[in-house]
Design a protein around this motif. Structure first.
Motif, PDB file in Angstrom:
ATOM      1  N   THR A  43      -4.506  19.528  41.438  1.00 25.73           N
ATOM      2  CA  THR A  43      -3.627  19.573  40.278  1.00 25.73           C
ATOM      3  C   THR A  43      -2.619  18.482  40.635  1.00 25.73           C
ATOM      4  O   THR A  43      -2.774  17.820  41.656  1.00 25.73           O
ATOM      5  CB  THR A  43      -2.891  20.927  40.155  1.00 25.73           C
ATOM      6  OG1 THR A  43      -2.008  21.064  41.265  1.00 25.73           O
ATOM      7  CG2 THR A  43      -3.875  22.072  40.106  1.00 25.73           C
ATOM      8  N   LYS A  55      -8.816  27.054  40.478  1.00 22.21           N
ATOM      9  CA  LYS A  55      -7.804  26.435  39.621  1.00 22.21           C
ATOM     10  C   LYS A  55      -7.505  27.308  38.404  1.00 22.21           C
ATOM     11  O   LYS A  55      -6.370  27.377  37.939  1.00 22.21           O
ATOM     12  CB  LYS A  55      -8.308  25.066  39.123  1.00 22.21           C
ATOM     13  CG  LYS A  55      -8.238  23.972  40.146  1.00 22.21           C
ATOM     14  CD  LYS A  55      -8.708  22.649  39.570  1.00 22.21           C
ATOM     15  CE  LYS A  55      -7.731  22.115  38.542  1.00 22.21           C
ATOM     16  NZ  LYS A  55      -8.099  20.730  38.125  1.00 22.21           N
ATOM     17  N   LEU A  56      -8.550  27.983  37.903  1.00 19.57           N
ATOM     18  CA  LEU A  56      -8.391  28.819  36.720  1.00 19.57           C
ATOM     19  C   LEU A  56      -7.745  30.159  37.039  1.00 19.57           C
ATOM     20  O   LEU A  56      -6.951  30.670  36.258  1.00 19.57           O
ATOM     21  CB  LEU A  56      -9.757  29.040  36.062  1.00 19.57           C
ATOM     22  CG  LEU A  56     -10.451  27.752  35.633  1.00 19.57           C
ATOM     23  CD1 LEU A  56     -11.818  28.068  35.004  1.00 19.57           C
ATOM     24  CD2 LEU A  56      -9.581  26.995  34.641  1.00 19.57           C
ATOM     25  N   SER A  57      -8.097  30.738  38.204  1.00 19.81           N
ATOM     26  CA  SER A  57      -7.516  32.040  38.603  1.00 19.81           C
ATOM     27  C   SER A  57      -6.901  31.955  39.980  1.00 19.81           C
ATOM     28  O   SER A  57      -7.462  32.472  40.937  1.00 19.81           O
ATOM     29  CB  SER A  57      -8.612  33.105  38.618  1.00 19.81           C
ATOM     30  OG  SER A  57      -9.531  32.902  37.592  1.00 19.81           O
ATOM     31  N   HIS A  84     -17.975  24.766  42.443  1.00 13.44           N
ATOM     32  CA  HIS A  84     -17.683  25.780  41.432  1.00 13.44           C
ATOM     33  C   HIS A  84     -16.531  26.673  41.882  1.00 13.44           C
ATOM     34  O   HIS A  84     -15.633  26.993  41.105  1.00 13.44           O
ATOM     35  CB  HIS A  84     -18.927  26.625  41.158  1.00 13.44           C
ATOM     36  CG  HIS A  84     -20.020  25.877  40.485  1.00 13.44           C
ATOM     37  ND1 HIS A  84     -21.355  26.219  40.605  1.00 13.44           N
ATOM     38  CD2 HIS A  84     -19.993  24.774  39.700  1.00 13.44           C
ATOM     39  CE1 HIS A  84     -22.094  25.370  39.906  1.00 13.44           C
ATOM     40  NE2 HIS A  84     -21.288  24.482  39.354  1.00 13.44           N
ATOM     41  N   GLN A 113     -13.252  25.048  41.335  1.00 14.35           N
ATOM     42  CA  GLN A 113     -12.837  25.020  39.935  1.00 14.35           C
ATOM     43  C   GLN A 113     -12.325  26.389  39.488  1.00 14.35           C
ATOM     44  O   GLN A 113     -11.353  26.487  38.743  1.00 14.35           O
ATOM     45  CB  GLN A 113     -14.012  24.586  39.054  1.00 14.35           C
ATOM     46  CG  GLN A 113     -14.506  23.161  39.341  1.00 14.35           C
ATOM     47  CD  GLN A 113     -13.424  22.111  39.163  1.00 14.35           C
ATOM     48  OE1 GLN A 113     -12.783  22.011  38.128  1.00 14.35           O
ATOM     49  NE2 GLN A 113     -13.200  21.311  40.189  1.00 14.35           N
ATOM     50  N   ASN A 114     -12.996  27.454  39.947  1.00 21.23           N
ATOM     51  CA  ASN A 114     -12.562  28.811  39.609  1.00 21.23           C
ATOM     52  C   ASN A 114     -11.176  29.076  40.176  1.00 21.23           C
ATOM     53  O   ASN A 114     -10.354  29.756  39.559  1.00 21.23           O
ATOM     54  CB  ASN A 114     -13.540  29.845  40.183  1.00 21.23           C
ATOM     55  CG  ASN A 114     -14.889  29.766  39.519  1.00 21.23           C
ATOM     56  OD1 ASN A 114     -15.006  29.361  38.360  1.00 21.23           O
ATOM     57  ND2 ASN A 114     -15.940  30.138  40.248  1.00 21.23           N
TER      58      ASN A 114
END
Length: 235
Positions: A46, A218-220, A212, A215-216
DNA sequence: GCGACAG
DNA sequence: ATCTTGTCGC
């Protein structure tokens, strides 16, 4: 040299010195025994954070055994040739969370196919004293012939007269990947190990899983753990 | 000086 | 790597 100064040099000149220092410890040789525990690593970003993910697999079966993640603030910019100082620290600390020590590290980036032979796969392999392999999606240094269009074809990657890896067309008609030994393996080992991990994809299955997971994350992000007693319907 | 340049 | 919508092809 202290771990602190290896992981966190204050500028590019110091980072280059760290690479020159670690290069003295580089050892490339054929693997004696096939690895049993493979750890695939990757990182996402980020504006201010590095998010690392590690996936431990049995080898060569590739059954997922354990996953770990870690987050650190960004402390170094992305500069070609110095990727290990941007992603390395977060990945290093996340690898330390594993309950078992892996026999092999599979890294998203170059090994010795690097201006100073110190790509991130080599960097991690040396500081963790573990065999490692680099698997990059694009070219950094070295000369090569473009491998034939069909899946499986590969060509040697050389740099300054030395064999530093292979350019592998993992699937028909896709862009080739760049495989290079990191530490304690031979160029051939690197190629063979990556081939065993492909499973029909452009990049090895373990690295896809790590990607993967990154990336997850970053989302949670952890800390956003859903509280009990909040719309859970059982109170 | 010019072009190249992992993630 | 990240940003960012629709779109070309099997």
């Amino acid at each position: 040299m202290k771990l602190e100064q290896i992981l966190y040099p204050e500028n590019v000149d110091l980072a280059r010195r760290v690479q020159v220092h670690l290069l003295k410890k580089l050892k490339l040789r054929p693997l004696t025994e096939s690895p049993r525990l493979l750890a695939a690593v990757d990182a996402a970003f980020t504006e201010e954070l590095v998010l690392a993910a590690v996936c431990l697999f049995s080898f060569p079966e590739l059954e997922l055994l354990e996953e770990q993640t870690g987050i650190e603030p960004v402390r170094f910019p992305y500069i070609p040739g110095f990727l290990s100082f941007r992603e390395g620290p977060a990945i290093y600390h996340t690898l330390q969370k594993l309950s078992r020590k892996p026999d092999l590290l599979l890294v998203d980036g170059q090994g010795i196919a690097h201006p100073r032979r110190l790509g991130i796969a080599t960097f991690l392999g040396i500081i963790l004293d573990t065999p490692s392999v680099g698997c990059a999606k694009s070219h950094l240094v070295g000369e090569f012939r473009m491998p034939a269009r069909s899946g499986g074809s590969c060509c040697r990657l050389t740099h300054r007269g030395q064999l530093v890896g292979y350019v592998l067309r993992s699937r028909t008609a896709v862009r080739p990947i760049f495989v290079s030994p990191g530490h304690l393996v031979s160029p051939r080992d690197a190629l063979n190990l990556v081939r065993k991990g492909l499973r029909g994809f452009r990049v090895p299955e373990p690295l896809r899983r790590a990607h993967h997971l990154t990336q997850n994350l970053k989302l949670s992000p952890p800390g956003n753990k859903p509280c009990r007693n909040k719309n859970s319907g059982h109170n």
